[in-house]
Write a protein that holds these residues in place. Structure first.
Motif, PDB file in Angstrom:
ATOM      1  N   THR A 141       0.839  -1.191   0.000  1.00 34.05           N
ATOM      2  CA  THR A 141       0.000   0.000   0.000  1.00 34.05           C
ATOM      3  C   THR A 141       0.876   1.243   0.000  1.00 34.05           C
ATOM      4  OG1 THR A 141      -0.096  -0.023   2.422  1.00 34.05           O
ATOM      5  CG2 THR A 141      -1.847  -1.174   1.239  1.00 34.05           C
ATOM      6  N   CYS A 142       0.254   2.383  -0.080  1.00 33.33           N
ATOM      7  CA  CYS A 142       0.986   3.651  -0.100  1.00 33.33           C
ATOM      8  C   CYS A 142       1.600   3.943   1.265  1.00 33.33           C
ATOM      9  CB  CYS A 142       0.026   4.777  -0.503  1.00 33.33           C
ATOM     10  SG  CYS A 142       0.800   6.418  -0.509  1.00 33.33           S
ATOM     11  N   PRO A 143       2.877   4.308   1.335  1.00 41.80           N
ATOM     12  CA  PRO A 143       3.521   4.582   2.620  1.00 41.80           C
ATOM     13  C   PRO A 143       2.996   5.844   3.307  1.00 41.80           C
ATOM     14  CG  PRO A 143       5.002   5.108   0.816  1.00 41.80           C
ATOM     15  CD  PRO A 143       3.837   4.405   0.210  1.00 41.80           C
ATOM     16  N   LEU A 144       2.277   6.701   2.566  1.00 39.70           N
ATOM     17  CA  LEU A 144       1.719   7.900   3.178  1.00 39.70           C
ATOM     18  C   LEU A 144       0.387   7.631   3.876  1.00 39.70           C
ATOM     19  CD1 LEU A 144       2.451  10.550   0.386  1.00 39.70           C
ATOM     20  CD2 LEU A 144       3.821   9.959   2.390  1.00 39.70           C
ATOM     21  N   TRP A 145      -0.159   6.467   3.672  1.00 38.24           N
ATOM     22  CA  TRP A 145      -1.394   6.064   4.342  1.00 38.24           C
ATOM     23  C   TRP A 145      -1.050   5.682   5.776  1.00 38.24           C
ATOM     24  CZ3 TRP A 145      -4.907   1.619   2.055  1.00 38.24           C
ATOM     25  CH2 TRP A 145      -6.168   1.681   2.655  1.00 38.24           C
ATOM     26  N   ASN A 146      -1.740   6.249   6.753  1.00 36.15           N
ATOM     27  CA  ASN A 146      -1.309   6.077   8.141  1.00 36.15           C
ATOM     28  C   ASN A 146      -1.640   4.719   8.740  1.00 36.15           C
ATOM     29  OD1 ASN A 146      -4.037   6.206   8.790  1.00 36.15           O
ATOM     30  ND2 ASN A 146      -3.851   7.977  10.149  1.00 36.15           N
ATOM     31  N   ILE A 147      -2.150   3.788   7.943  1.00 36.72           N
ATOM     32  CA  ILE A 147      -2.359   2.445   8.494  1.00 36.72           C
ATOM     33  C   ILE A 147      -1.038   1.833   8.965  1.00 36.72           C
ATOM     34  CG2 ILE A 147      -4.452   1.962   7.177  1.00 36.72           C
ATOM     35  CD1 ILE A 147      -2.822   0.339   5.229  1.00 36.72           C
ATOM     36  N   HIS A 148       0.078   2.257   8.362  1.00 38.66           N
ATOM     37  CA  HIS A 148       1.371   1.723   8.768  1.00 38.66           C
ATOM     38  C   HIS A 148       1.772   2.246  10.152  1.00 38.66           C
ATOM     39  CE1 HIS A 148       1.905   0.224   4.668  1.00 38.66           C
ATOM     40  NE2 HIS A 148       1.421   1.386   4.261  1.00 38.66           N
ATOM     41  N   GLU A 149       1.328   3.446  10.487  1.00 40.36           N
ATOM     42  CA  GLU A 149       1.658   4.027  11.786  1.00 40.36           C
ATOM     43  C   GLU A 149       0.961   3.313  12.934  1.00 40.36           C
ATOM     44  OE1 GLU A 149       1.044   8.249  11.884  1.00 40.36           O
ATOM     45  OE2 GLU A 149       1.652   8.490   9.794  1.00 40.36           O
ATOM     46  N   ALA A 150      -0.128   2.619  12.637  1.00 36.71           N
ATOM     47  CA  ALA A 150      -0.906   1.981  13.695  1.00 36.71           C
ATOM     48  C   ALA A 150      -0.115   0.884  14.410  1.00 36.71           C
ATOM     49  CB  ALA A 150      -2.198   1.413  13.125  1.00 36.71           C
ATOM     50  N   PHE A 151       0.930   0.339  13.783  1.00 38.56           N
ATOM     51  CA  PHE A 151       1.762  -0.640  14.460  1.00 38.56           C
ATOM     52  C   PHE A 151       2.470  -0.031  15.672  1.00 38.56           C
ATOM     53  CE2 PHE A 151       1.639  -2.897  10.314  1.00 38.56           C
ATOM     54  CZ  PHE A 151       1.271  -4.151  10.778  1.00 38.56           C
ATOM     55  N   GLN A 152       2.658   1.277  15.656  1.00 35.30           N
ATOM     56  CA  GLN A 152       3.382   1.947  16.724  1.00 35.30           C
ATOM     57  C   GLN A 152       2.463   2.437  17.842  1.00 35.30           C
ATOM     58  OE1 GLN A 152       5.837   5.051  14.931  1.00 35.30           O
ATOM     59  NE2 GLN A 152       5.911   3.907  13.017  1.00 35.30           N
ATOM     60  N   VAL A 153       1.154   2.340  17.633  1.00 34.01           N
ATOM     61  CA  VAL A 153       0.186   2.872  18.606  1.00 34.01           C
ATOM     62  C   VAL A 153      -0.791   1.747  18.952  1.00 34.01           C
ATOM     63  CG1 VAL A 153      -1.380   4.754  19.145  1.00 34.01           C
ATOM     64  CG2 VAL A 153       0.371   5.071  17.382  1.00 34.01           C
ATOM     65  N   SER A 154      -0.432   0.928  19.908  1.00 35.79           N
ATOM     66  CA  SER A 154      -1.224  -0.249  20.231  1.00 35.79           C
ATOM     67  C   SER A 154      -2.604   0.124  20.776  1.00 35.79           C
ATOM     68  CB  SER A 154      -0.481  -1.104  21.262  1.00 35.79           C
ATOM     69  OG  SER A 154      -1.230  -2.231  21.618  1.00 35.79           O
ATOM     70  N   GLY A 155      -3.636  -0.428  20.164  1.00 31.33           N
ATOM     71  CA  GLY A 155      -4.990  -0.269  20.667  1.00 31.33           C
ATOM     72  C   GLY A 155      -5.705   0.999  20.270  1.00 31.33           C
ATOM     73  N   LYS A 156      -4.995   1.974  19.704  1.00 31.85           N
ATOM     74  CA  LYS A 156      -5.608   3.252  19.361  1.00 31.85           C
ATOM     75  C   LYS A 156      -6.029   3.260  17.898  1.00 31.85           C
ATOM     76  CE  LYS A 156      -4.769   8.255  19.352  1.00 31.85           C
ATOM     77  NZ  LYS A 156      -3.783   9.338  19.631  1.00 31.85           N
ATOM     78  N   ILE A 157      -7.209   3.836  17.642  1.00 33.53           N
ATOM     79  CA  ILE A 157      -7.683   3.970  16.271  1.00 33.53           C
ATOM     80  C   ILE A 157      -7.177   5.291  15.689  1.00 33.53           C
ATOM     81  CG2 ILE A 157      -9.723   4.302  14.813  1.00 33.53           C
ATOM     82  CD1 ILE A 157     -11.208   2.338  16.509  1.00 33.53           C
ATOM     83  N   LEU A 158      -6.456   5.205  14.582  1.00 33.91           N
ATOM     84  CA  LEU A 158      -5.969   6.385  13.879  1.00 33.91           C
ATOM     85  C   LEU A 158      -6.918   6.703  12.726  1.00 33.91           C
ATOM     86  CD1 LEU A 158      -2.140   5.560  13.605  1.00 33.91           C
ATOM     87  CD2 LEU A 158      -3.354   6.766  15.437  1.00 33.91           C
ATOM     88  N   THR A 159      -7.207   7.976  12.541  1.00 38.47           N
ATOM     89  CA  THR A 159      -8.084   8.389  11.446  1.00 38.47           C
ATOM     90  C   THR A 159      -7.307   9.243  10.449  1.00 38.47           C
ATOM     91  OG1 THR A 159      -8.838  10.390  12.592  1.00 38.47           O
ATOM     92  CG2 THR A 159     -10.106   8.355  12.953  1.00 38.47           C
ATOM     93  N   GLN A 160      -7.794   9.265   9.231  1.00 43.77           N
ATOM     94  CA  GLN A 160      -7.137  10.035   8.176  1.00 43.77           C
ATOM     95  C   GLN A 160      -8.110  10.173   7.006  1.00 43.77           C
ATOM     96  OE1 GLN A 160      -3.840   8.034   6.212  1.00 43.77           O
ATOM     97  NE2 GLN A 160      -2.676   9.945   6.034  1.00 43.77           N
ATOM     98  N   ILE A 161      -8.055  11.318   6.354  1.00 46.47           N
ATOM     99  CA  ILE A 161      -8.813  11.492   5.118  1.00 46.47           C
ATOM    100  C   ILE A 161      -7.823  11.423   3.974  1.00 46.47           C
ATOM    101  CG2 ILE A 161     -10.303  13.023   3.767  1.00 46.47           C
ATOM    102  CD1 ILE A 161     -11.342  14.170   6.384  1.00 46.47           C
ATOM    103  N   ILE A 162      -8.003  10.441   3.116  1.00 45.23           N
ATOM    104  CA  ILE A 162      -7.061  10.217   2.030  1.00 45.23           C
ATOM    105  C   ILE A 162      -7.716  10.567   0.691  1.00 45.23           C
ATOM    106  CG2 ILE A 162      -5.707   8.472   3.223  1.00 45.23           C
ATOM    107  CD1 ILE A 162      -7.358   6.327   1.892  1.00 45.23           C
ATOM    108  N   GLU A 163      -6.890  10.972  -0.243  1.00 45.41           N
ATOM    109  CA  GLU A 163      -7.374  11.348  -1.571  1.00 45.41           C
ATOM    110  C   GLU A 163      -6.586  10.583  -2.627  1.00 45.41           C
ATOM    111  OE1 GLU A 163      -7.987  15.282  -4.459  1.00 45.41           O
ATOM    112  OE2 GLU A 163      -7.407  15.517  -2.355  1.00 45.41           O
ATOM    113  N   MET A 164      -7.311   9.893  -3.491  1.00 42.37           N
ATOM    114  CA  MET A 164      -6.685   9.116  -4.548  1.00 42.37           C
ATOM    115  C   MET A 164      -6.352  10.007  -5.742  1.00 42.37           C
ATOM    116  SD  MET A 164      -6.600   6.289  -2.989  1.00 42.37           S
ATOM    117  CE  MET A 164      -5.905   5.274  -4.296  1.00 42.37           C
ATOM    118  N   PRO A 165      -5.521   9.555  -6.656  1.00 38.38           N
ATOM    119  CA  PRO A 165      -5.155  10.378  -7.817  1.00 38.38           C
ATOM    120  C   PRO A 165      -6.337  10.845  -8.658  1.00 38.38           C
ATOM    121  CG  PRO A 165      -3.625   8.548  -7.607  1.00 38.38           C
ATOM    122  CD  PRO A 165      -4.712   8.311  -6.605  1.00 38.38           C
ATOM    123  N   ASP A 166      -7.447  10.094  -8.637  1.00 42.91           N
ATOM    124  CA  ASP A 166      -8.619  10.511  -9.407  1.00 42.91           C
ATOM    125  C   ASP A 166      -9.477  11.534  -8.683  1.00 42.91           C
ATOM    126  OD1 ASP A 166      -9.774   9.001  -7.422  1.00 42.91           O
ATOM    127  OD2 ASP A 166     -10.798   7.588  -8.757  1.00 42.91           O
TER     128      ASP A 166
END
Length: 235
Positions: A141-166
């Motif tokens: 997946t894209c490294p700018l998507w914060n799903i990768h950061e969730a490994f560092q924050v146990s148990g916490k839900i991270l939110t983000q608004i993402i925009e695709m190229p289209d």
């Protein structure tokens, strides 16, 4: 089964054990129904038919734990709070997230969610979408998507608004998931579950409270680096 006993791993959590019991009930009590549905699709080879039966039994287990009408009513009444849903139906975050992607029944539809599951190496092991989220068939997946950061924050839900190229905008949530306990010296199985929907549905989510959804701050991402069309990405 062994001597008419169902043997479950003692290392699984309660939600995992409940799911496995429900799965076996589906195979033993409704195996003929599952088989007739699988036969209707007429897979070309044996492994495909076996996989279809497993998928149908998995769906049965989820439906037994989280009945459609009750689950949808609960989700709508609490603005899709996954922790409350998990407590109410005795299910894990991953089980709840997966069930949310299946609420597409005509006349009783929930929010069309997508789900993705990744490991720490970025490998994707689950992809489901009730909408049109542009998953890549291969690669991470894209490294700018914060799903990768969730490994560092146990148990916490991270939110983000993402925009695709289209230009399509999506509201994304991510949380780390541990599937089972492990013994001393064994590698721990860790995943992150990404759950999201089109931005137009985000106002119905408890996780979007306090976020400006009319003029949101978005993170431009791509499907993955190999397929991305953005020429000036910092990655």
């Amino acid at each position: 089964f062994h001597r008419r006993r169902l043997m479950l791993s003692e290392m699984s959590d309660q939600a995992g054990r409940t799911f496995q019991v429900a799965y076996q009930i589906g195979l033993t009590e409704f195996g003929s129904v599952i088989g007739s549905i699988a036969d209707r699709f007429e897979p070309q080879d044996g492994p495909a038919k076996a996989l279809l039966r497993v998928s149908l039994a998995n769906y049965f287990a989820a439906a037994l734990m989280m009945p459609y009408a009750k689950f949808l009513e609960a989700a709508e009444s609490i603005d899709y709070d996954t922790d409350v849903l998990g407590a109410r139906f005795q299910a894990s975050f991953e089980q709840v997230a997966h069930r949310l992607t299946t609420l597409g029944r005509s006349g009783a539809r929930g929010i069309p969610f997508f789900l993705i599951r990744i490991d720490q190496a970025g490998n994707v092991s689950k992809r489901f979408s009730a909408g049109s989220f542009p998953f890549s068939r291969f690669g991470g997946t894209c490294p700018l998507w914060n799903i990768h950061e969730a490994f560092q924050v146990s148990g916490k839900i991270l939110t983000q608004i993402i925009e695709m190229p289209d230009g399509a905008k999506w509201f994304s949530m991510a949380r780390q998931s541990r599937r089972a306990s492990t013994g001393w010296g064994e590698a721990e199985s860790q995943f992150v579950i990404g759950l999201g929907c089109e931005l137009k549905y985000a106002h119905r989510l408890i996780y979007a409270r306090g976020i400006d959804l009319k003029s949101p701050v978005t993170t431009p991402i791509g499907v993955n680096c190999r397929l991305c069309e953005r020429p000036n990405c910092v990655q």
